[in-house]
Design an enzyme around this catalytic site. Structure first.
Site, PDB file in Angstrom:
ATOM      1  N   ASP A  54       0.866  -1.168   0.000  1.00 38.98           N
ATOM      2  CA  ASP A  54       0.000   0.000   0.000  1.00 38.98           C
ATOM      3  C   ASP A  54       0.918   1.238   0.000  1.00 38.98           C
ATOM      4  O   ASP A  54       2.119   1.109   0.281  1.00 38.98           O
ATOM      5  CB  ASP A  54      -0.845  -0.088   1.280  1.00 38.98           C
ATOM      6  CG  ASP A  54      -1.483   1.211   1.664  1.00 38.98           C
ATOM      7  OD1 ASP A  54      -2.215   1.755   0.855  1.00 38.98           O
ATOM      8  OD2 ASP A  54      -1.227   1.682   2.799  1.00 38.98           O
TER       9      ASP A  54
ATOM     10  N   ASP B 231       0.052   5.203   1.096  1.00 44.54           N
ATOM     11  CA  ASP B 231      -0.070   6.121   2.246  1.00 44.54           C
ATOM     12  C   ASP B 231      -0.206   5.352   3.555  1.00 44.54           C
ATOM     13  O   ASP B 231      -1.057   4.467   3.687  1.00 44.54           O
ATOM     14  CB  ASP B 231      -1.289   7.031   2.053  1.00 44.54           C
ATOM     15  CG  ASP B 231      -1.125   7.944   0.860  1.00 44.54           C
ATOM     16  OD1 ASP B 231      -0.539   9.019   1.008  1.00 44.54           O
ATOM     17  OD2 ASP B 231      -1.561   7.548  -0.249  1.00 44.54           O
TER      18      ASP B 231
ATOM     19  N   ASP C  40      -2.302  -0.523   5.841  1.00 41.84           N
ATOM     20  CA  ASP C  40      -2.605   0.118   7.127  1.00 41.84           C
ATOM     21  C   ASP C  40      -4.054   0.508   7.306  1.00 41.84           C
ATOM     22  O   ASP C  40      -4.470   0.874   8.399  1.00 41.84           O
ATOM     23  CB  ASP C  40      -1.784   1.404   7.282  1.00 41.84           C
ATOM     24  CG  ASP C  40      -2.338   2.515   6.413  1.00 41.84           C
ATOM     25  OD1 ASP C  40      -2.337   2.348   5.179  1.00 41.84           O
ATOM     26  OD2 ASP C  40      -2.815   3.523   6.962  1.00 41.84           O
TER      27      ASP C  40
HETATM   28  O1  LIG Z   1      -4.297   2.850  -0.299  1.00 41.47           O
HETATM   29  P1  LIG Z   1      -3.356   3.999  -0.100  1.00 41.47           P
HETATM   30  O2  LIG Z   1      -2.228   4.002  -1.063  1.00 41.47           O
HETATM   31  O3  LIG Z   1      -2.868   4.102   1.312  1.00 41.47           O
HETATM   32  O4  LIG Z   1      -4.230   5.299  -0.381  1.00 41.47           O
HETATM   33  C1  LIG Z   1      -5.307   5.608   0.515  1.00 41.47           C
HETATM   34  C2  LIG Z   1      -5.598   7.082   0.439  1.00 41.47           C
HETATM   35  O5  LIG Z   1      -4.384   7.751   0.778  1.00 41.47           O
HETATM   36  C3  LIG Z   1      -4.382   9.167   0.696  1.00 41.47           C
HETATM   37  O6  LIG Z   1      -5.076   9.678   1.810  1.00 41.47           O
HETATM   38  C4  LIG Z   1      -4.390   9.365   3.007  1.00 41.47           C
HETATM   39  O7  LIG Z   1      -3.077   9.968   2.968  1.00 41.47           O
HETATM   40  C5  LIG Z   1      -3.087  11.422   2.945  1.00 41.47           C
HETATM   41  C6  LIG Z   1      -1.648  11.879   2.766  1.00 41.47           C
HETATM   42  O8  LIG Z   1      -0.846  11.438   3.817  1.00 41.47           O
HETATM   43  C7  LIG Z   1      -3.714  11.916   4.230  1.00 41.47           C
HETATM   44  O9  LIG Z   1      -3.758  13.344   4.233  1.00 41.47           O
HETATM   45  C8  LIG Z   1      -5.134  11.358   4.380  1.00 41.47           C
HETATM   46  O10 LIG Z   1      -5.628  11.691   5.669  1.00 41.47           O
HETATM   47  C9  LIG Z   1      -5.142   9.824   4.235  1.00 41.47           C
HETATM   48  O11 LIG Z   1      -6.467   9.336   4.202  1.00 41.47           O
HETATM   49  C10 LIG Z   1      -4.908   9.658  -0.622  1.00 41.47           C
HETATM   50  O12 LIG Z   1      -5.066  11.047  -0.584  1.00 41.47           O
HETATM   51  C11 LIG Z   1      -6.184   8.977  -1.023  1.00 41.47           C
HETATM   52  O13 LIG Z   1      -6.501   9.334  -2.362  1.00 41.47           O
HETATM   53  C12 LIG Z   1      -5.984   7.469  -0.971  1.00 41.47           C
HETATM   54  O14 LIG Z   1      -7.175   6.793  -1.342  1.00 41.47           O
END
Ligand SMILES: O=P(O)(O)OC[C@H]1O[C@H](O[C@H]2O[C@H](CO)[C@@H](O)[C@H](O)[C@H]2O)[C@H](O)[C@@H](O)[C@@H]1O
Length: 305
Positions: free
Chosen positions: A78, A80, A257
């Site tokens: 993954d 983020d 996560d």
């Molecule tokens: O599946 P992932 O690669 O982990 O993506 C999930 C979402 O991640 C991002 O949002 C998350 O990270 C941001 C930056 O650190 C944070 O600000 C936010 O609170 C988190 O939810 C991304 O912006 C989304 O588009 C993804 O779906």
């Protein structure tokens, strides 16, 4: 073997979706729990059924990440919260050059059996990693498949989201610190920097979902309300990778996560592999790591061994 040799070249595209109020609130709280390796919390089921119907307890004490055989495993990450530390604005998230190089080295050492499976659009990950590792995006909706570029549904879905953007942008302007993420085939409303905006954001996402009608869902996440197309998920994506070389025949190891990672972690275990949860004790997994820094250190050491 070239990276992703039997998968089409990594390409671009873009975006995606949300979270219900109470669930998102609880999830945000859980995110603050720091944990090391060990057993997941008691609220979750103690085991998952494998494809053969047998039970394997969560937390497999025989799993030693330090000695995983790179010739026999395939790795799914993954982005983020797993590779990248969280930032208040999604556009600011990044990984270090060192980690990017180590992912590339892992890919080389495994004959290309490394993929990113992200909630972000594929283009977002490719921009950050340099299109050297295959990426499934939008929670599994986007996959590196040539047929995908001819998918008429994508254009229709992108068009369906456009009318929602302006009113939601107005909403985020009324809550300084909140962010509207245009994901092409979806959207996300973020409130990490402004927790008091959660109710307004989740209500707006719920209304937007109603406007879109069937074919869309709200994807729960951390401090975010996402709307994305219904259908594929990260588990689907992991299974699609595992069906083709160089992933086929290897034992999957999945790192995630967040709630959108649960299908991927489950799919890895069902395929006889290993689920690694980042940060939260209540994520069902064989192994837990505290966060992206611990993952980067594990990778650095594993490659040096
Ligand atoms: O599946 P992932 O690669 O982990 O993506 C999930 C979402 O991640 C991002 O949002 C998350 O990270 C941001 C930056 O650190 C944070 O600000 C936010 O609170 C988190 O939810 C991304 O912006 C989304 O588009 C993804 O779906």
């Amino acid at each position: 073997m070239p990276l992703g040799a039997s998968l089409p070249a990594c390409r671009t595209i873009a975006r995606r979706g949300r979270a219900p109020g109470a669930a998102a609130r609880n999830h945000g709280a859980a995110e603050r729990i720091s944990c090391v390796t060990g057993r997941p919390g008691g609220r979750r089921p103690a085991g998952r059924k494998t494809r053969k119907g047998t039970e394997r307890p969560l937390k497999d004490t025989s799993v030693d990440l330090a000695t995983l055989d790179l010739d026999r495993h395939a790795f799914f990450f993954d982005f983020d919260g797993t590779l990248a530390e969280f930032t208040n604005r999604p556009q600011d998230a990044s990984i270090s050059d060192r980690l990017r190089d180590d992912l590339l080295r892992l890919s080389e050492r495994t004959g290309g059996a490394v993929a990113i499976i992200s909630g972000r659009g594929r283009s977002e990950i490719n921009e950050r990693l340099g299109e050297v590792i295959p990426v499934a995006g939008l929670h599994g909706v986007e996959f590196p498949d040539p047929a995908e570029s001819d998918d008429p549904d994508r254009a229709r879905r992108v068009a369906a989201v456009r009318p929602l953007l302006e009113p939601l942008r107005t909403l985020t302007e009324a809550h300084p610190g909140s962010v509207l993420e245009d994901k092409g085939e979806g959207l996300a409303l973020h409130w990490r920097a402004v927790p008091m905006a959660e109710a307004a954001m989740t209500e707006a996402a719920t209304r937007a979902l109603a406007d879109l009608g069937d074919g869309w869902i709200i994807q729960p996440g951390k401090f975010v309300a996402e709307i994305r197309p219904r259908g594929a998920d990260k588990g689907t994506a992991l299974r699609r990778f595992l069906a083709v070389p160089p992933f086929a025949g290897r034992r999957p190891v999945a790192f995630g996560d967040d709630l959108n990672d649960l299908p991927m972690l489950r799919a890895a275990r069902e395929a006889g592999g290993i689920a690694v949860a980042m940060g939260e004790r209540d994520m069902p997994a064989d192994v837990h790591l505290p966060g992206p820094a611990a993952l980067a250190l594990w990778l650095e050491r594993r490659l040096a061994a």
